[in-house]
Design a protein around this motif. Structure first.
Motif, short mmCIF file in Angstrom:
data_model
loop_
_atom_site.label_atom_id
_atom_site.label_comp_id
_atom_site.label_asym_id
_atom_site.label_seq_id
_atom_site.Cartn_x
_atom_site.Cartn_y
_atom_site.Cartn_z
N GLU A 109 6.59 4.52 19.78
CA GLU A 109 6.23 3.31 19.04
C GLU A 109 7.36 2.71 18.20
OE1 GLU A 109 1.52 4.62 18.61
OE2 GLU A 109 2.71 4.37 16.80
N ARG A 130 5.45 -1.13 14.85
CA ARG A 130 5.20 -0.09 15.85
C ARG A 130 4.97 -0.78 17.19
NH1 ARG A 130 0.98 4.06 12.77
NH2 ARG A 130 2.14 4.08 10.79
N GLU A 179 3.11 -0.87 19.83
CA GLU A 179 1.85 -0.42 20.42
C GLU A 179 1.31 -1.52 21.31
OE1 GLU A 179 -0.73 1.98 18.03
OE2 GLU A 179 0.18 1.14 16.22
N ARG A 209 -4.79 -4.01 15.84
CA ARG A 209 -3.61 -3.21 16.17
C ARG A 209 -2.49 -4.16 16.58
NH1 ARG A 209 -3.12 1.94 16.73
NH2 ARG A 209 -5.33 2.40 16.90
MG MG Z 1 -1.27 4.95 15.57
#
Ligand code: MG
Ligand code: ATP
Length: 440
Positions: free
Chosen positions: A66, A114, A116, A122
């Protein structure tokens, strides 16, 4: 959508239509951390890559896949955009010897990065607010950290969030548990997914927080750390539970809660909700007594937590809907030859009196200006034409509620406007605007 540049995937612009929600949250957070005696620490967004690999752990989601890492083309340094701020905080504290005078309560707020898969709740650039209590062995501070978060949910009036807690014990009890886990997972290798097989020997604890539904039964039946806790960790955990009981904070003990970062020991906790779909953890934290020595400091106990602001905002909105956007209190309309200097002067005077004032720049007819005034959400329209300028006066027109338009001298402005709008300086949260311009 424009054909030009787009923001990087997973990185959001926070537009004026929602930035006031962020400001409200940030103001609440600032007052809340201050009420527990925390002081802010601001660290750079870039750190040496090794800081994160060494603290978060090589065999973790963050470090394995990440991190935004790159080589500085100018000097060859390995750098990483911070994926979290605990490592940076400890780095700064050690670099500046902040623990020399004694324990420190620190907090931070800012973007983390990050790589992701972006989805609701997210993102690749997201925001965390976190606190670090450094030099405190607990469990009193562990309990206070949890009470502190519980208070924030009340301040924000969030829908129910559930507290899950666990203890990871000491390094020694984790080592024993690790061996039992390796033995257990070795017996069931055929049931492990690819990630788990890879981690089985390097970081078997990580397998316990798998999100793979096919492995849930297997991890549910895995040996529990609770069954081989050392006495000190058991007592620490029991005391924490008793303090939470006393404070009336409900919790669930979740034996599988291990957290996604390697530096935790003893207490770990998460606040989770089912109101946000899959991304249900709003706040996570725990104790990390090993981190400071691992980064080169003297052994020093520490604990903290971090929460995701996007998730907190989503949760608040789930209950309360969007907050009304802020509006100016006064809209200033002006029309006439050479009127601008006088109009700007009156607008400044209104601000001196503590009113947020939107000056109609760009001219135009009174009719179109009054339309704008209505649309602005302001409580009062201040109107200036040739007559007002000649008299040194201003006409006031209430835009909401009762009252007739009338003209007042500048000296009478404060008294005339008061029934229709409360100066922002008299509202809580704006102590720095003087309410009496003569005191300046
Ligand atoms: Mg996580
Ligand atoms: P998750 O299990 O959701 O991936 P995590 O264990 O990786 O979370 P932490 O590193 O503990 O998360 O970060 C603390 C909090 O930061 C999380 O509980 C969450 O609220 C928020 N957070 C973490 N990653 C993201 C992200 N990519 N986007 C938005 N918020 C995030």
């Amino acid at each position: 959508m424009s054909q030009g540049f787009q923001a990087v995937r997973g990185m959001n612009d926070i537009l004026p239509a929602t930035s006031h929600e962020w400001e409200f949250l940030e103001d609440t957070l600032r007052a809340w951390v201050a009420s527990y005696g925390y002081r802010q620490l601001r660290t750079p967004l870039l750190e040496p890559t090794a800081l994160f690999t060494r603290s978060i752990g090589e065999v973790t989601d963050i470090v394995e896949k990440e991190m935004y890492s790159f080589t500085d083309a100018l000097n060859g340094e390995q750098l990483t955009l911070r994926p979290e701020a605990t490592a940076s905080s400890v780095r700064a504290v050690l670099q500046h010897n902040l623990l020399y005078p004694g324990p420190q309560r620190l907090w931070y707020l800012g973007p983390m990065f990050r790589h992701e898969r972006p989805q609701k709740g997210r993102y690749r650039q997201f925001h965390q607010c976190g606190v670090e209590a450094l030099g405190y062995a607990g469990p009193d501070i562990d309990a206070e950290l949890i009470l502190m978060t519980a208070r924030l949910w009340r301040l924000l009036d969030l829908p129910a969030v559930e507290l899950q807690i666990n203890t990871l014990g000491s390094a020694e009890s984790r080592q024993q548990h690790r061996e039992r886990l390796i033995a257990y997972f070795s017996e069931h290798v055929d049931l492990l997914d690819e990630d788990a097989r890879r981690r089985m020997h390097s970081n078997p604890l990580r397998i316990l927080d798998t999100k793979n539904p096919a492995m849930q039964a297997l991890v549910e039946a895995a040996p529990r750390l609770a069954d081989e806790l050392d006495d000190a960790s058991r007592l620490h955990f029991q005391t924490l539970c008793a303090l939470l009981d006393d404070a009336g904070v409900p919790y669930v003990i979740n034996h599988r809660l291990v957290r996604g970062l390697d530096y935790y020991n003893a207490t770990v906790f998460e606040w989770v909700t089912d109101a946000l779909g899959a991304q249900g953890t709003v706040c996570a934290g725990g104790r990390y007594d090993g981190l400071i020595p691992q980064l080169g400091g003297k052994p020093t106990p520490a604990a903290g937590f971090a929460m995701g602001l996007e998730r907190l905002l989503a949760l608040r909105e789930a209950r309360h809907g969007p907050r009304p956007a802020p509006a100016p209190q006064v809209y200033l309309a002006a029309s006439g030859e050479g009127i601008t200097a006088y109009a700007l002067r009156v607008a400044e005077l209104l601000r001196d009196l503590g009113y947020d004032t939107l000056f109609h720049a760009g001219g135009g007819s009174f009719k179109s200006q009054l339309k704008r005034a209505d649309g602005s959400g302001a409580e009062v329209c201040a109107i200036i034409g040739d007559q007002e300028r000649a008299d040194g006066s201003v006409a006031l027109k209430p835009l909401r509620g009762q009252g007739e338009q009338h003209t007042v001298t500048l000296a009478g402005l404060a008294a005339a406007i008061a029934p229709w709008a409360t100066p922002r300086s008299a509202l809580p949260g704006n102590p720095d605007i003087p309410s009496d311009p003569s005191s300046q």
